[in-house]
Scaffold this active site. Structure first.
Site, PDB file in Angstrom:
ATOM      1  N   ASP A 110      -1.567   6.677   6.343  1.00  0.00           N
ATOM      2  CA  ASP A 110      -2.526   5.731   6.108  1.00  0.00           C
ATOM      3  C   ASP A 110      -2.761   4.766   7.447  1.00  0.00           C
ATOM      4  O   ASP A 110      -1.881   3.851   7.405  1.00  0.00           O
ATOM      5  CB  ASP A 110      -2.087   4.851   4.844  1.00  0.00           C
ATOM      6  CG  ASP A 110      -3.328   3.884   4.446  1.00  0.00           C
ATOM      7  OD1 ASP A 110      -4.074   3.565   4.916  1.00  0.00           O
ATOM      8  OD2 ASP A 110      -2.813   3.144   3.380  1.00  0.00           O
ATOM      9  N   LYS A 127     -12.071  -1.782   6.906  1.00  0.00           N
ATOM     10  CA  LYS A 127     -11.113  -2.699   7.582  1.00  0.00           C
ATOM     11  C   LYS A 127     -11.701  -2.790   9.083  1.00  0.00           C
ATOM     12  O   LYS A 127     -11.739  -3.716   9.673  1.00  0.00           O
ATOM     13  CB  LYS A 127      -9.668  -2.556   7.467  1.00  0.00           C
ATOM     14  CG  LYS A 127      -9.122  -2.137   6.191  1.00  0.00           C
ATOM     15  CD  LYS A 127      -8.912  -3.621   5.542  1.00  0.00           C
ATOM     16  CE  LYS A 127      -8.790  -2.959   3.846  1.00  0.00           C
ATOM     17  NZ  LYS A 127      -7.631  -2.425   3.677  1.00  0.00           N
ATOM     18  N   TRP A 161       0.772  -1.143   0.118  1.00  0.00           N
ATOM     19  CA  TRP A 161       0.133   0.127   0.034  1.00  0.00           C
ATOM     20  C   TRP A 161       0.715   1.077  -0.017  1.00  0.00           C
ATOM     21  O   TRP A 161       0.496   2.084  -0.663  1.00  0.00           O
ATOM     22  CB  TRP A 161      -1.249  -0.078   1.204  1.00  0.00           C
ATOM     23  CG  TRP A 161      -1.915  -1.242   0.983  1.00  0.00           C
ATOM     24  CD1 TRP A 161      -2.141  -2.144   2.055  1.00  0.00           C
ATOM     25  CD2 TRP A 161      -2.883  -1.152   0.169  1.00  0.00           C
ATOM     26  NE1 TRP A 161      -3.162  -2.894   1.568  1.00  0.00           N
ATOM     27  CE2 TRP A 161      -3.754  -2.532   0.348  1.00  0.00           C
ATOM     28  CE3 TRP A 161      -3.234  -0.722  -1.153  1.00  0.00           C
ATOM     29  CZ2 TRP A 161      -4.624  -2.820  -0.443  1.00  0.00           C
ATOM     30  CZ3 TRP A 161      -4.296  -1.155  -1.925  1.00  0.00           C
ATOM     31  CH2 TRP A 161      -4.913  -2.201  -1.696  1.00  0.00           C
TER      32      TRP A 161
END
Ligand SMILES: *Cc1c(COP(=O)(O)O)cnc(C)c1O
Length: 360
Positions: A171, A195, A101
């Site tokens: 993030d 999530k 990511w």
């Protein structure tokens, strides 16, 4: 009704209580005679939903008044572009690459300016967090970027990097609201909600007010300017209205559970059960260095691909879903987000013990 233990990395398990409330309110939200899905986002009822959601996340994270909370669309990945477009005033940013990511965010930023990879753990398949105490931070960097919890690899920063005074952008998709954070340490803290908080598509951006300006890269679309959304209370256009309502329900649930201190304790207890077992097991082992272990995503392997596949298959048959590791890592991964009950982890470990006894 039969529910499984869902160890999916995302979209992921949500609290049953919340799902039940959503079901109860599906046909008639609070006497309005309609579902929140059918409701005008300009209605009084909806304004109350989004205002309450914002206040609740502010309470939970102790967000200071000089930060805006934005409920946006496009998932976490949209932020990979939105961040450089809005923040690269000098056209320079430093990225610490600790997984897929962070790497994607770095690659996207390269399109908009000079993105520097100032540290990486790719040399050892992202199985650790690099030492970030004295990195070569660029003099003119507009910000330093991290992915705080690496969903795929199962590592987490236990200490934030020394950015030498530069703005930190993080993030937190896969550790959002899993423990207390000091928001003042960040310029932007953001995450996709699927999530740990709600349905995919919604991304929550917590941004310091002075970073919201009209001085963005030329050609930045209206919808990708933080100012557009900040000036309009996240309702410049139709927001992901139902998704925000679900997030709000989860915030209420978190408050009821005792807030983020209590969540941290709950998550530490759960993770310990699994890590302690991995450390003593003769068959299974964890894949990352101990100091950097995530509380949310726990990857592990047997060292034998066929046995891994057998485990995933038998686990599924026993009611433990989505334990297959990410396609780039293999093995297994148990994501044990806020809503995974302790009992789910205990039962998983019992199952792993049984599997070990049968297969060693
Ligand atoms: C899942 C995830 C993303 C991607 O989220 P999307 O909403 O699919 O764009 C980004 N960062 C992290 C840390 C993630 O776990």
């Amino acid at each position: 009704m039969s529910r499984v233990y869902n160890f999916s990395a995302g979209p992921a398990v949500l609290p049953e209580e919340v799902l039940q409330e959503l079901a109860d309110e599906m046909m008639d939200y609070n006497g309005t005679g309609m579902s929140v899905m059918e409701m005008s986002h300009r209605s009084k009822a909806y304004q109350e939903i989004i205002d309450t959601a914002e206040q609740d996340i502010r309470d939970l994270m102790n967000i200071p008044d000089n930060y805006k909370v934005l409920f946006l669309q496009g998932g976490a990945s949209q932020q990979f572009a939105m961040i450089p477009m809005n923040l690269m005033k000098n056209g320079v940013a430093d990225y610490i690459v600790t997984g897929q990511w962070a790497k994607k965010a770095y690659q996207e930023a390269c399109k908009y300016g000079k993105a520097n990879k100032i540290a990486s753990s790719e040399d050892k398949t992202f199985s650790y967090i690099p030492d970030c105490s004295d990195l070569p931070i660029s003099e003119d960097a507009d910000y330093v970027y991290i992915c705080e919890n690496n969903t795929i690899y199962g590592t987490k920063y236990k200490k934030l990097p020394n950015t030498k005074g530069k703005i930190l952008v993080s993030d937190v998709s896969s550790c959002f609201l899993s423990e207390p954070v000091d928001v003042t340490k960040y310029g932007i803290i953001y995450g996709g909600v699927q999530k740990n908080i709600g349905p995919a598509g919604v991304v929550i951006v917590i941004i310091r007010e002075d970073l919201i300006t009209e001085d963005v890269l030329p050609g930045t679309p209206t919808m990708l300017q933080y100012k557009t959304h900040a000036d309009n209370g996240s309702m410049y256009n139709t927001p992901p209205a139902y998704g925000i309502y679900v997030c709000g329900k989860v915030f209420k649930w978190l408050k009821k559970m005792g807030g983020l201190e209590a969540m941290k304790k709950h998550n530490e207890e759960k993770a310990k059960i699994l890590y302690d077992f991995l450390d003593e097991s003769k068959l299974f082992k964890g894949t990352v260095v101990k100091e950097d272990r995530s509380l949310m995503n726990v990857p592990f392997v047997t060292g034998n691909e066929e046995l891994d596949a057998k485990f995933v298959k038998e686990a599924k048959a026993a009611g433990f879903e989505n334990l297959k590791g990410h396609r780039t890592v293999g093995g297994m991964r148990a994501s044990i987000y806020n809503a995974m009950p302790k009992e789910g982890v205990q039962k998983l470990v019992e199952f792993m013990k049984k599997f070990e006894a049968e297969n060693i």
